[in-house]
Design an enzyme around this catalytic site. Structure first.
Site, short mmCIF file in Angstrom:
data_model
loop_
_atom_site.label_atom_id
_atom_site.label_comp_id
_atom_site.label_asym_id
_atom_site.label_seq_id
_atom_site.Cartn_x
_atom_site.Cartn_y
_atom_site.Cartn_z
N LEU A 1 0.76 -1.06 -0.06
CA LEU A 1 -0.16 -0.08 0.07
C LEU A 1 1.14 1.22 0.23
O LEU A 1 1.80 1.00 0.73
CB LEU A 1 -1.07 0.03 1.24
CG LEU A 1 -1.73 -0.85 1.48
CD1 LEU A 1 -2.55 -1.09 2.87
CD2 LEU A 1 -2.94 -1.13 0.21
N ASP A 2 0.65 2.19 -0.54
CA ASP A 2 1.34 3.34 -0.87
C ASP A 2 1.49 4.08 0.59
O ASP A 2 0.55 3.81 1.26
CB ASP A 2 1.33 4.26 -1.92
CG ASP A 2 -0.14 5.02 -1.88
OD1 ASP A 2 -0.53 5.39 -0.83
OD2 ASP A 2 -0.78 5.10 -3.04
N ALA A 3 2.26 5.25 0.74
CA ALA A 3 2.49 5.58 1.98
C ALA A 3 1.12 6.54 2.50
O ALA A 3 0.84 6.38 3.56
CB ALA A 3 3.83 6.54 2.18
N GLU B 1 -1.13 0.35 -4.32
CA GLU B 1 -2.54 1.13 -4.13
C GLU B 1 -2.25 2.43 -3.44
O GLU B 1 -1.46 2.50 -2.37
CB GLU B 1 -3.70 0.32 -3.56
CG GLU B 1 -4.11 -0.88 -4.49
CD GLU B 1 -4.49 -0.53 -5.89
OE1 GLU B 1 -4.63 0.81 -6.27
OE2 GLU B 1 -4.82 -1.46 -6.75
#
Length: 265
Positions: A115-117, A265
């Site tokens: 998952l993106d930051a 994502e």
């Protein structure tokens, strides 16, 4: 007096009921009853003989159609990843990473997919490399459910567009499901179900229909649901969750392609 043993007379493998009892399925006596009732399969074949022996490292076992993990050294942990944390065990730029959530576990755990930051929510951590590869590979296409807070008032027409499909720079994409949850004060909440593993695909989809994402949380990954797990907290998967996850992975593992990039994502 030493007694010589003829290796040819020693049965190979371990008794099925002993293995399943060690895996926490049920007591040996109950497992024997399951065998008699035809509820256990080994490598897809129903077992009916009580003396059946298996190789726990190679044979695949399921009970009532649900896969069983025979290797008790494997660990499966759900994390509710908070925003501001990168999905990496060591970030070269020094940003907060996943080590803070895995340091107290005896096993060396790794994340399944990313998952993106800026995205929070459900992330699976495990030391089961084979399962991680199958679930994270883009060709597998595990279903993921997100709640997105977006700018603007999303209309039913926009929801329809998302499910019918839109054209992005790297090709067409359509949500498996989409529904509008709420609109208020110039923003909307949208639930989106996707199986695509393309990079930041949900954010790009919503931007393409004129509703940039301001907040994004993953609520579901395959059969796993985030539930009430607080942000920044972890928990072991239940036996039911693990069984559902292993069953899904085994069913699809034959279609998994060669190693490639994981989704973000």
């Amino acid at each position: 007096m030493n007694v010589a043993h003829d290796d040819a007379t020693v049965p190979e493998g371990v008794r099925l009921q002993k293995v399943l009892a060690a895996a926490g399925v049920a007591s040996r006596r109950v497992v024997e009853q399951y065998i008699v009732e035809g509820r256990i399969r080994v490598n897809g074949q129903t077992v009916t003989e009580l003396g059946r022996r298996i190789d726990p490292e190679r044979d695949l076992v399921d009970v009532d159609g649900t896969a069983v993990q025979l290797d008790v050294t494997k660990r499966y942990v759900m994390l509710n990843k908070p925003t501001g944390v990168v999905s990496s065990m060591r970030d070269e730029s020094g940003r907060p990473d996943l080590r803070r959530f895995t340091k107290d576990y005896e096993e060396r755990l790794y994340n399944v997919g990313r998952l993106d930051a800026e995205t929070s929510g459900l992330l699976l951590l495990t030391n089961d490399g084979e399962l991680a590869h199958v679930l994270a590979h883009p060709s597998f296409g595990v279903t993921k459910v997100y709640i997105a807070k977006v700018d603007g008032t999303v209309t039913p027409q926009t929801i329809s567009t998302l499910t019918k499909g839109i054209e992005l720079e790297d090709g067409p994409i359509a949500a498996d499901k989409a529904r509008l949850l709420d609109t208020s004060r110039g923003s909307s909440l949208v639930e989106l179900t996707l199986h695509s593993g393309r990079n930041r695909i949900l954010r790009r989809m919503m931007a393409a229909v004129g509703h940039p994402v301001t907040e994004l949380v993953r609520r579901q990954f395959g059969p796993l649901h985030l539930g009430t797990l607080p942000a920044g907290k972890t928990r072991d998967l239940s036996k039911i969750e693990l069984g559902a996850l292993l069953t899904l992975a085994r069913r699809e593992s034959g279609v998994a392609a060669a190693p490639g990039e994981q989704e973000t994502e």
